[in-house]
Design an enzyme around this catalytic site. Structure first.
Site, PDB file in Angstrom:
ATOM      1  N   HIS A  28      42.626  44.464  37.837  1.00 20.63           N
ATOM      2  CA  HIS A  28      41.352  45.160  37.578  1.00 20.63           C
ATOM      3  C   HIS A  28      41.091  46.185  38.679  1.00 20.63           C
ATOM      4  O   HIS A  28      40.540  47.260  38.437  1.00 20.63           O
ATOM      5  CB  HIS A  28      40.186  44.171  37.506  1.00 20.63           C
ATOM      6  CG  HIS A  28      40.035  43.506  36.174  1.00 20.63           C
ATOM      7  ND1 HIS A  28      40.001  44.205  34.987  1.00 20.63           N
ATOM      8  CD2 HIS A  28      39.910  42.197  35.836  1.00 20.63           C
ATOM      9  CE1 HIS A  28      39.854  43.362  33.965  1.00 20.63           C
ATOM     10  NE2 HIS A  28      39.805  42.134  34.467  1.00 20.63           N
ATOM     11  N   HIS A  81      37.413  40.641  25.885  1.00 21.13           N
ATOM     12  CA  HIS A  81      38.346  39.517  26.057  1.00 21.13           C
ATOM     13  C   HIS A  81      38.881  39.020  24.723  1.00 21.13           C
ATOM     14  O   HIS A  81      39.676  38.082  24.682  1.00 21.13           O
ATOM     15  CB  HIS A  81      37.673  38.350  26.789  1.00 21.13           C
ATOM     16  CG  HIS A  81      37.306  38.657  28.203  1.00 21.13           C
ATOM     17  ND1 HIS A  81      36.093  39.198  28.547  1.00 21.13           N
ATOM     18  CD2 HIS A  81      38.001  38.524  29.346  1.00 21.13           C
ATOM     19  CE1 HIS A  81      36.054  39.372  29.857  1.00 21.13           C
ATOM     20  NE2 HIS A  81      37.190  38.972  30.371  1.00 21.13           N
ATOM     21  N   ASP A  89      30.217  40.208  24.841  1.00 24.05           N
ATOM     22  CA  ASP A  89      31.383  40.364  25.717  1.00 24.05           C
ATOM     23  C   ASP A  89      31.791  41.841  25.840  1.00 24.05           C
ATOM     24  O   ASP A  89      32.964  42.191  25.714  1.00 24.05           O
ATOM     25  CB  ASP A  89      32.537  39.497  25.172  1.00 24.05           C
ATOM     26  CG  ASP A  89      33.776  39.515  26.049  1.00 24.05           C
ATOM     27  OD1 ASP A  89      33.647  39.689  27.272  1.00 24.05           O
ATOM     28  OD2 ASP A  89      34.881  39.354  25.485  1.00 24.05           O
ATOM     29  N   TYR A 123      34.621  49.602  30.830  1.00 22.39           N
ATOM     30  CA  TYR A 123      34.679  48.181  30.491  1.00 22.39           C
ATOM     31  C   TYR A 123      33.833  47.868  29.254  1.00 22.39           C
ATOM     32  O   TYR A 123      32.846  47.123  29.313  1.00 22.39           O
ATOM     33  CB  TYR A 123      34.221  47.356  31.694  1.00 22.39           C
ATOM     34  CG  TYR A 123      34.746  45.942  31.683  1.00 22.39           C
ATOM     35  CD1 TYR A 123      36.110  45.679  31.753  1.00 22.39           C
ATOM     36  CD2 TYR A 123      33.876  44.861  31.604  1.00 22.39           C
ATOM     37  CE1 TYR A 123      36.589  44.389  31.741  1.00 22.39           C
ATOM     38  CE2 TYR A 123      34.336  43.567  31.599  1.00 22.39           C
ATOM     39  CZ  TYR A 123      35.697  43.339  31.664  1.00 22.39           C
ATOM     40  OH  TYR A 123      36.178  42.049  31.656  1.00 22.39           O
ATOM     41  N   HIS A 144      45.712  39.000  37.419  1.00 26.90           N
ATOM     42  CA  HIS A 144      44.774  39.626  36.485  1.00 26.90           C
ATOM     43  C   HIS A 144      43.630  40.300  37.250  1.00 26.90           C
ATOM     44  O   HIS A 144      43.313  41.465  37.023  1.00 26.90           O
ATOM     45  CB  HIS A 144      44.243  38.542  35.533  1.00 26.90           C
ATOM     46  CG  HIS A 144      43.195  38.982  34.569  1.00 26.90           C
ATOM     47  ND1 HIS A 144      43.428  39.106  33.210  1.00 26.90           N
ATOM     48  CD2 HIS A 144      41.891  39.327  34.733  1.00 26.90           C
ATOM     49  CE1 HIS A 144      42.325  39.508  32.599  1.00 26.90           C
ATOM     50  NE2 HIS A 144      41.366  39.640  33.512  1.00 26.90           N
ATOM     51  N   GLU A 145      43.017  39.552  38.161  1.00 28.73           N
ATOM     52  CA  GLU A 145      41.860  40.106  38.890  1.00 28.73           C
ATOM     53  C   GLU A 145      42.277  41.298  39.754  1.00 28.73           C
ATOM     54  O   GLU A 145      41.575  42.310  39.817  1.00 28.73           O
ATOM     55  CB  GLU A 145      41.203  39.020  39.753  1.00 28.73           C
ATOM     56  CG  GLU A 145      40.597  37.861  38.981  1.00 28.73           C
ATOM     57  CD  GLU A 145      39.687  38.283  37.842  1.00 28.73           C
ATOM     58  OE1 GLU A 145      39.050  39.344  37.940  1.00 28.73           O
ATOM     59  OE2 GLU A 145      39.648  37.586  36.817  1.00 28.73           O
ATOM     60  N   GLU A 155      41.220  44.901  29.997  1.00 30.34           N
ATOM     61  CA  GLU A 155      41.532  43.466  30.022  1.00 30.34           C
ATOM     62  C   GLU A 155      43.017  43.218  29.770  1.00 30.34           C
ATOM     63  O   GLU A 155      43.649  42.375  30.419  1.00 30.34           O
ATOM     64  CB  GLU A 155      40.707  42.736  28.958  1.00 30.34           C
ATOM     65  CG  GLU A 155      39.361  42.260  29.443  1.00 30.34           C
ATOM     66  CD  GLU A 155      39.496  41.334  30.641  1.00 30.34           C
ATOM     67  OE1 GLU A 155      40.305  40.396  30.581  1.00 30.34           O
ATOM     68  OE2 GLU A 155      38.822  41.560  31.649  1.00 30.34           O
TER      69      GLU A 155
END
Lengths: 105, 381
Positions: B176, B274, B269, B187, B172-173, B196
């Site tokens: 990005h 998310h 958020d 974002y 996931h990271e 996301e």
């Protein structure tokens, strides 16, 4: 000036789970309220800019801290990468307080 | 002795940027150090991330990983503890970060012909043991950062394990980073939720690839193993059934919607990035399951090409629906099973697909409203 109330909110993060606390410092255990006041003094909290936000850091937390006295309310919004090193301890303490509040609810 | 490099003094920033992007490895490092130094002086560190990674982490041709230890502090990147080719460490988080970033590199390289985050061999840097009690992981524009969960609390109060424990978190990271170099999805709001979702999609595919699973064998849980046994939950998100990953007295209930009718409007958020990612996540799941087999082969390819070539920084869900449908047609044929599966995936979350890159519709603004608007029976936007 006596701090009457503190509001803290942590949003975002990989999990996107909100942590929040709204409390009077006098309701904290003595040791914890002393630690909190020391950290706020050390940071000179009321002089911090209102916005110290991360850019281009997906999944980092966003923190909002509001410190209220009788005459003044000051809010600082910051993120993991942009918060000053000295602020990390304060964020960790507020996080612990928020978690305790959430557990009691 | 202090070395004096002319490049530090007289080369204008735009030229340094060109060198940082196109120069030799040594030139890149020199140019980027100069740019970073001057950017820090004017407080613009993050603005450079589009090319700093490529320049600072120019690899010798293939996979190159470095793992750092922040030793519970917040200075990045920390102390180097393992580099490419080194034997395993005694520290499990170090090995998880190393293996997870390696598996992510392999998936993108082997199946999507992508050479690292920037498609130019960028070195993969990860820092573990970030801060104390840090229950998070993030991409800082240049590297991955992992906390240890709430390891500083008594065992019966802990909610999160270390964030490297789940390989999909690592995928996931890293994704990005890929998005930062490709679609550059803003974002915030729907583009942020797509950002996301792309990270969840490829994070999950890295896990499925590592386990050799087919779409129907996978759990489609994001962050399985991340929550401790004190939490009533199986993970952080569910692509199969958004909104069902956890329901806990302390953490609350998983807030993800699985359909446009339940889109969450919030300022928190970054506009619920998310939260609303559950919608495109579920569309991918439905499409992948219908296509069948290993999800990274076809469904993953469709999403990857869309991310690389078609989405832009302001793309919304409807754009993603249209563009994945278009891409599926280009890759597998118009009217193919794969293209139909993509259409059905988006239909399952309340989004019809259009042939081209149609006007995005607002949340909850379905085809019927659009039709009414077209014939003048509903107010224009």
């Amino acid at each position: 000036m006596k701090v009457e109330r503190i509001q803290f909110e942590r949003t975002g993060g990989f999990a996107g789970i909100r942590f929040a606390a709204d409390f009077k410092p006098e309701d904290l255990p003595d040791e914890q309220s002393k630690e909190l006041f020391d950290l706020l003094d050390d940071l000179d909290f009321n002089e911090l800019p209102e916005q110290m936000m991360d850019e281009n850091t997906p999944d980092s937390f966003t923190y909002s801290i509001t410190v209220k006295t009788k005459r003044k309310s000051h809010t600082v919004v910051t993120g993991d990468a942009s918060a000053p090193e000295k602020m990390q301890e304060l964020l960790q303490l507020l996080n612990r307080i928020a978690r305790n509040q959430m557990r009691k609810q | 002795m202090h070395k004096h490099f002319p490049v530090n003094c007289i080369v204008p920033p735009h030229m340094l940027e060109d060198i940082a992007t196109n120069g030799t490895a040594a030139q890149k490092v020199l140019a980027i150090n100069t740019l970073k130094a001057s950017a820090q002086m004017v407080g613009k560190r993050r603005a450079l991330s589009d090319f700093t990674g490529a320049a600072l982490r120019v690899a010798v041709g293939g996979k190159e990983r470095i793992i750092y230890d922040a030793k519970n502090g917040s200075s990045l990147p920390g102390t180097q503890v393992r580099k490419e080719g080194d034997p395993p460490s005694t520290d499990v988080a170090v090995n998880e970060a190393y293996d997870g970033s390696g598996a992510t590199y392999d998936l993108f390289k082997e199946f999507y012909q992508r050479n690292s985050i920037d498609n130019n061999g960028m070195r993969l840097d990860s820092t573990v043991h970030y801060q104390k009690g840090y229950d998070n992981a993030f991409w800082d524009g240049e590297q991955m950062v992992y906390g240890d969960g709430d390891e500083n609390l008594p065992i019966n109060e802990r909610l999160f394990n270390r964030f490297t424990i789940a390989i999909d978190v690592i995928g996931h990271e890293l994704t990005h980073g890929v998005t930062q170099y490709e679609a550059k999805l803003t974002y915030s709001q729907q583009p942020g939720a797509l950002n996301e979702s792309m990270s969840d999609v490829f994070g999950s595919l890295v896990k499925q690839y590592t386990l050799g699973q087919t779409a129907d064998q996978a759990d489609w849980i994001i962050g399985a193993g991340l929550l401790t046994s004190n939490v009533n939950g199986v993970g952080i998100r569910s692509m199969k059934a958004p909104g069902t990953a956890y329901d806990d007295p302390v953490l609350g209930k998983d807030p993800q919607p699985a359909h446009m009718k339940d889109y969450v409007n919030t300022v928190s958020d970054n506009g619920g990035v998310h939260i609303n990612s559950g919608i495109p996540n579920h569309a991918f799941y439905v499409a992948a399951l219908e296509i069948g087999g290993n999800a990274w082969l076809k469904a993953g390819q469709i999403w990857y090409v869309t991310l690389r070539d078609k989405l832009t920084s302001s793309s919304k869900f409807q754009d993603c629906a249209n563009l994945t449908y278009q891409t599926a047609g280009e890759l597998f044929g118009t009217g193919s099973l794969e293209q139909q599966a993509v259409k059905n995936g988006w239909a399952a979350v309340g989004l019809g697909v259009e042939g081209g890159n149609g006007e995005p519709t607002e949340p909850g603004d379905g085809c019927f409203t659009s039709l009414l608007r077209a014939i003048g029976a509903a107010p224009a936007k």
